[in-house]
Motif scaffolding. Structure first.
Motif: not given
Length: 338
Positions: A176-192
């Motif tokens: 679950v922790t890694i899942q949350a980190q990956l989703m945060d990463l995808l979100r920031s890359l999408k916005e960037r």
């Protein structure tokens, strides 16, 4: 899938539109057609015997890619549109280093020197937050953890700044922790990079805080579509209710509801609503006729006879509305809202 005289229709009448910078969630159980849909967008079905029916269209940046040649497709795949596949261990080449696999995508689409490609590979590993990127370039997939391999998959997909990123179950088999980190990463890359993202998942919880629009898929068809707020605030299809009621959260006291039975065998497609056999709210008509899409709002539609004017009024189960309230409260806390 199959031949002209004998085939299985894995996906039927699926349609959606994604704007620039938008996140789109495609949700459903395993076997409902999510991955087939995403591979169809990438034109990868022919490798597994899949056929896209005549009359279908896949419009990408103003052109129908179904009419493109293999050479023209290869100019788009990996550059303008990319895909993160669900199992990084089997998707990455075990005989090649991480660096060579990232550089391979760069060399396929750009004329550049090995030194510049290597610098770009290091930059990409930094972008996806892999520590010691210069060292990691020399590693093989088996030398990395599951989360790091998934980050490498993201780096390969982002190598040429695509306009569309398809993420097929990117958090599968991760804690679950890694899942949350990956989703945060995808979100920031999408916005960037102002990318459009198709997130394919079986977990409504994953899309709740990521997607702008959601489509719920069952037995190869879309059963509900709407904005993420509409799907979570006012779900209308019993299958969407079932998915929500099977989602755990930390404050759940009641027993989670399992969805009874299994999805239908599409070799022998059912008559009527494909979900009828598993639906405790099913009426006689559900076993006789497939429901059309009923409009809930201009952006929210659901294919269930419960929305027919003559149908009995069935409210969203209280356990689901309570769970949605808890999820929204948790989401607000995570984002610093008071």
């Amino acid at each position: 899938f199959g031949k002209a005289t004998s085939y299985v229709q894995a996906v039927d009448d699926v349609s959606f539109q994604i704007r620039k910078g938008e996140a789109f969630g495609l949700v459903g159980e395993s076997g409902c057609g999510k991955t087939v849909t995403s591979k169809a967008v990438m034109r990868l079905l022919s490798r597994s015997g899949g056929i896209i029916k005549e009359g279908s269209q896949i419009q990408f940046m103003g052109q129908d890619i179904l009419g493109l040649s293999t050479r023209e497709l290869n100019r788009i795949r990996g550059s303008k549109m990319s895909m993160i596949f669900q199992d990084s261990m089997t998707s990455l080449n075990p005989t090649m280093t991480i660096g060579n696999q990232i550089m391979e995508n760069i060399f396929t689409h750009e004329k550049t020197t090995r030194q510049k490609a290597r610098e770009r590979a290091i930059e990409l590993l930094k972008l996806v937050e892999i520590p010691n990127p210069e060292t990691r370039l020399k590693n093989y997939p088996h030398q990395l953890s599951g989360g790091m391999r998934q980050r490498v998959m993201i780096a390969i997909a982002l190598a040429l700044n695509p306009s569309l990123l398809i993420a097929d179950e990117p958090t599968t088999a991760l804690d679950v922790t890694i899942q949350a980190q990956l989703m945060d990463l995808l979100r920031s890359l999408k916005e960037r990079f102002s990318m459009s993202v198709i997130l394919v998942t079986h977990d409504l919880g994953v899309v709740a805080d990521f997607a702008d629009k959601v489509q719920v898929m069952y037995a190869g068809t879309i059963v509900e579509r709407g904005t993420v707020d509409e799907i979570f605030d006012s779900p209308r299809h019993p299958y969407t209710w079932a998915l929500l009621s099977s989602m755990p959260d930390l404050d759940t006291d009641e027993k989670l509801d399992a969805i009874p039975g299994t999805p239908p065998n599409m070799i022998y497609p059912p008559v009527g609503d494909a979900f009828a056999e598993r639906n405790k709210y099913a009426m006689k008509i559900d076993f006789e006729m497939q429901p059309p899409m009923f409009e809930v709002s201009p952006t929210h539609w659901a294919a269930t006879w419960l929305l027919h004017p003559d149908a009995p009024k069935v409210a969203v189960p209280k356990a689901i509305t309570d769970r949605i309230k808890r999820m929204k409260k948790l989401g607000g806390t995570e984002h610093g809202e008071q």
